[in-house]
Design a protein around this motif. Structure first.
Motif, PDB file in Angstrom:
ATOM      1  N   LEU A 279     -22.720  -5.737  32.120  1.00  0.00           N
ATOM      2  CA  LEU A 279     -21.666  -4.850  31.623  1.00  0.00           C
ATOM      3  C   LEU A 279     -20.428  -5.663  31.258  1.00  0.00           C
ATOM      4  O   LEU A 279     -20.017  -6.550  32.009  1.00  0.00           O
ATOM      5  CB  LEU A 279     -21.281  -3.825  32.700  1.00  0.00           C
ATOM      6  N   ASN A 280     -19.879  -5.379  30.106  1.00  0.00           N
ATOM      7  CA  ASN A 280     -18.576  -5.947  29.785  1.00  0.00           C
ATOM      8  C   ASN A 280     -17.486  -4.946  30.190  1.00  0.00           C
ATOM      9  O   ASN A 280     -17.772  -3.897  30.777  1.00  0.00           O
ATOM     10  CB  ASN A 280     -18.482  -6.319  28.301  1.00  0.00           C
ATOM     11  N   ARG A 281     -16.236  -5.285  29.904  1.00  0.00           N
ATOM     12  CA  ARG A 281     -15.140  -4.406  30.326  1.00  0.00           C
ATOM     13  C   ARG A 281     -15.283  -3.009  29.732  1.00  0.00           C
ATOM     14  O   ARG A 281     -15.013  -2.014  30.413  1.00  0.00           O
ATOM     15  CB  ARG A 281     -13.795  -5.017  29.908  1.00  0.00           C
ATOM     16  N   ALA A 282     -15.665  -2.929  28.451  1.00  0.00           N
ATOM     17  CA  ALA A 282     -15.806  -1.626  27.814  1.00  0.00           C
ATOM     18  C   ALA A 282     -16.839  -0.776  28.531  1.00  0.00           C
ATOM     19  O   ALA A 282     -16.608   0.411  28.822  1.00  0.00           O
ATOM     20  CB  ALA A 282     -16.180  -1.792  26.338  1.00  0.00           C
ATOM     21  N   GLY A 283     -18.008  -1.367  28.843  1.00  0.00           N
ATOM     22  CA  GLY A 283     -19.060  -0.617  29.503  1.00  0.00           C
ATOM     23  C   GLY A 283     -18.651  -0.112  30.869  1.00  0.00           C
ATOM     24  O   GLY A 283     -18.903   1.047  31.229  1.00  0.00           O
ATOM     25  N   LEU A 284     -18.021  -0.983  31.663  1.00  0.00           N
ATOM     26  CA  LEU A 284     -17.607  -0.586  33.007  1.00  0.00           C
ATOM     27  C   LEU A 284     -16.512   0.471  32.939  1.00  0.00           C
ATOM     28  O   LEU A 284     -16.526   1.448  33.707  1.00  0.00           O
ATOM     29  CB  LEU A 284     -17.122  -1.810  33.779  1.00  0.00           C
ATOM     30  N   LEU A 285     -15.562   0.291  32.024  1.00  0.00           N
ATOM     31  CA  LEU A 285     -14.452   1.238  31.924  1.00  0.00           C
ATOM     32  C   LEU A 285     -14.900   2.619  31.466  1.00  0.00           C
ATOM     33  O   LEU A 285     -14.437   3.638  31.977  1.00  0.00           O
ATOM     34  CB  LEU A 285     -13.391   0.699  30.958  1.00  0.00           C
ATOM     35  N   ILE A 286     -15.809   2.680  30.513  1.00  0.00           N
ATOM     36  CA  ILE A 286     -16.201   3.974  29.949  1.00  0.00           C
ATOM     37  C   ILE A 286     -17.188   4.715  30.849  1.00  0.00           C
ATOM     38  O   ILE A 286     -17.085   5.933  31.031  1.00  0.00           O
ATOM     39  CB  ILE A 286     -16.815   3.791  28.546  1.00  0.00           C
ATOM     40  N   PHE A 287     -18.146   3.983  31.458  1.00  0.00           N
ATOM     41  CA  PHE A 287     -19.255   4.635  32.146  1.00  0.00           C
ATOM     42  C   PHE A 287     -19.421   4.231  33.614  1.00  0.00           C
ATOM     43  O   PHE A 287     -20.338   4.704  34.282  1.00  0.00           O
ATOM     44  CB  PHE A 287     -20.574   4.332  31.425  1.00  0.00           C
ATOM     45  N   GLY A 288     -18.586   3.351  34.146  1.00  0.00           N
ATOM     46  CA  GLY A 288     -18.802   2.824  35.490  1.00  0.00           C
ATOM     47  C   GLY A 288     -18.540   3.825  36.598  1.00  0.00           C
ATOM     48  O   GLY A 288     -17.793   4.791  36.446  1.00  0.00           O
ATOM     49  N   GLN A 289     -19.179   3.596  37.740  1.00  0.00           N
ATOM     50  CA  GLN A 289     -18.900   4.388  38.933  1.00  0.00           C
ATOM     51  C   GLN A 289     -17.442   4.169  39.346  1.00  0.00           C
ATOM     52  O   GLN A 289     -16.918   3.061  39.247  1.00  0.00           O
ATOM     53  CB  GLN A 289     -19.833   3.991  40.068  1.00  0.00           C
ATOM     54  N   GLU A 290     -16.832   5.224  39.822  1.00  0.00           N
ATOM     55  CA  GLU A 290     -15.393   5.179  40.088  1.00  0.00           C
ATOM     56  C   GLU A 290     -15.007   4.047  41.022  1.00  0.00           C
ATOM     57  O   GLU A 290     -14.004   3.365  40.802  1.00  0.00           O
ATOM     58  CB  GLU A 290     -14.929   6.518  40.663  1.00  0.00           C
ATOM     59  N   GLN A 291     -15.791   3.800  42.069  1.00  0.00           N
ATOM     60  CA  GLN A 291     -15.423   2.765  43.030  1.00  0.00           C
ATOM     61  C   GLN A 291     -15.372   1.384  42.385  1.00  0.00           C
ATOM     62  O   GLN A 291     -14.530   0.545  42.745  1.00  0.00           O
ATOM     63  CB  GLN A 291     -16.421   2.756  44.186  1.00  0.00           C
TER      64      GLN A 291
END
Length: 517
Positions: free
Chosen positions: A217-229
């Motif tokens: 995951l890059n920053r975009a992937g984590l920011l848009i779809f990542g688990q909140e924690q």
């Protein structure tokens, strides 16, 4: 820039060059007697890494009066010979010899370095780089250098691989909701037939790391779809602070910190609906709230505010580690996000986009969280003008690395304003706008004219000079403290906010649990 080379005073020079309110930020005034002043090359370095600026040599450091017998030829030689020795890679400022009050001075113009050259380092400081923040030169942080190196490599900040995060760190519910929204909007879209991993690859939210032979995951992937924690652990400053003030003027003090509430961040795809619901408590439109369901008549102000908030989320600088802040006053609303606008403010009414986070912007555009890229500014302007209100004010600061949009709850150019300004005879439309703004706001600066008329600093200065020449405006102060006031009688047309009470709607149930007051 003007072609004049002789000036009566420092103030005359600054006003002619459109720099009257830039002293201290983009203009440094130095002595130069006895050689180049301390910190000269640090300032050149800082200006080149940020927005550019000017250094005037030949003035007293305190009184700002012209100094006699400054060795102009020696200063020119020292600057020319020092470029290759002091800066890496070298940048070449432009030198002008001007006359002020009969004495020669040097104006050093430093343009922002091209992206492929940054960061610029100062060799004599142990090869450290500097940036301009307000009136200070600060050393580049690791985040600053990372940002510049990414831009040099042609990569966006949101394409950077976080490291150690993959598909197991995604919120499957968020991804399913993204699919469902896309299905509702575009039932035949090509992404709907792909697996989750293929969808993320198509959105460029996954990046292949050859040395690890895996997709991360890059920053975009984590920011848009990542688990909140995981989103909160990597981006702890991802939240929106809402401050409410009862008075029009805001001055943050220990006694006046406003009423604060915080909307904590999570995956951006779910965060945006939270903000849309919260938006209803930020301004007093004609909104109906029944049975926990929000219904509203078409409202251009709502459209403009929504566009501003979503843009603040999508275009913020996630490396800046600062919060988005929404400030609510009785007469206006301000939305400030970290990250200056890469698109010049004067071009906001025109199509075209320079997104800081193009991967996030693209994923948002597909599901219509944002309008077609490049039209956000024009939507805000057109919507507010359609409602008959004062156009929004945009302020982008490279040195502070921030962007602010201000919405005013006042009508602009009313019939009374038009009748009043007609008393002064024919004048360009820009002059009329500036004069009415000064009338309704008691004072104005060059930056106000830039925002109001879409001009650069020099054109805005010409507007002010014309009104001053007609003895309609009077200049007060110098440098960044300079402002103009009316010299003619005026009848205020602003509504009386002293008795006005803003109505804040209850937050929808789905958001209330996430809003920590």
């Amino acid at each position: 820039m003007s072609n004049r080379v002789e000036y009566e005073s420092l103030n005359d020079l600054l006003e002619d060059r459109g720099l009257i309110d830039d002293e201290g930020t983009r203009v440094e005034i130095k002595s130069g007697k006895g050689g180049l002043p301390n910190g000269f090359w640090t300032s050149v370095n800082a200006f080149s890494n940020t927005v550019g600026g000017y250094i005037l040599l030949g003035f007293h450091d305190v009184t700002k009066e012209v100094i006699k017998d400054v060795e102009i030829d020696r200063l020119q030689k020292d600057i020319s010979s020092g470029i290759a020795l002091k800066l890496e890679p070298p940048v070449a400022p432009t030198l002008e010899v001007l006359r002020v009050a009969g004495q020669k001075i040097i104006m050093v113009s430093v343009t922002p370095a091209d992206t492929h050259l940054k960061p610029i380092y100062l060799v004599e400081k142990g090869k450290k780089g500097w940036k301009r923040v307000g009136s200070s030169n600060l050393q580049l942080s690791k985040e600053d250098i990372e940002r510049m190196l990414l831009e040099k490599a042609g990569k966006s900040p949101d394409s950077y691989v976080v490291g150690g995060f993959g598909l197991r760190h995604l919120d499957t519910g968020t991804l399913a909701r993204y699919r469902q929204r896309l299905q509702n909007l575009r039932p035949t879209h090509r992404l709907l037939s792909k697996t989750d991993e293929q969808l993320l690859q198509s959105l460029n939210c996954l990046t292949y790391t050859p040395e690890k032979d895996l997709w991360e995951l890059n920053r975009a992937g984590l920011l848009i779809f990542g688990q909140e924690q995981y989103v909160r652990s990597v981006f702890p400053s991802l939240e929106v602070q809402i401050l409410r003030f009862d008075e029009p003027n805001w001055e943050l003090t220990a006694q006046n910190r406003g009423r604060k509430s915080v909307l904590e961040g999570r995956a951006l795809f779910d965060f945006v609906p939270d903000l849309e619901e919260t938006l209803l408590q930020l301004f007093p439109p004609t909104v109906k709230v029944t049975s926990g369901k929000i219904g509203r008549d078409p409202d251009p102000i709502y459209d403009a505010l929504r566009e501003a908030i979503v843009n603040a989320i999508a275009h913020q600088d996630f490396l800046a580690a600062r919060y988005i802040q929404i400030r609510i006053f009785s007469d206006r609303l301000e939305i400030e996000n970290p990250g200056y606008s890469k698109k010049p403010v004067e071009l906001f009414s025109e199509p075209g986009s320079l997104p800081r986070n193009p991967l996030i912007a693209y994923a948002f555009e597909i599901v219509e969280y944002v309008e077609k890229q490049g039209f956000g500014g024009s939507i805000m302007i057109d919507s507010i003008e359609k409602a008959g209100f004062t156009p929004p004010k945009f302020n982008s600061s490279v040195d502070k690395n921030s962007f602010t949009v201000t919405f005013f709850w006042q009508h602009f150019m009313s019939q009374e304003d038009l009748t009043w300004v007609a008393e002064f005879g024919e004048m360009p439309e820009d002059d009329k706008k500036a004069l009415v703004y000064a009338k309704n706001n008691n004072a104005m600066k060059n930056s106000d004219v830039r925002r109001l008329c879409g001009h650069d600093t020099l054109k805005a200065s010409k507007v002010l000079q014309r009104l001053k020449a007609r003895q309609l405006l009077e200049l007060h102060g110098t440098g960044k403290q300079a402002y103009y006031t009316l010299t003619v009688p005026s009848t205020p047309t602003l509504p009386d906010f002293s008795t006005r009470q803003l109505h804040f709607f209850d937050v929808a149930e789905g958001v209330k649990d996430r809003l920590a007051v």
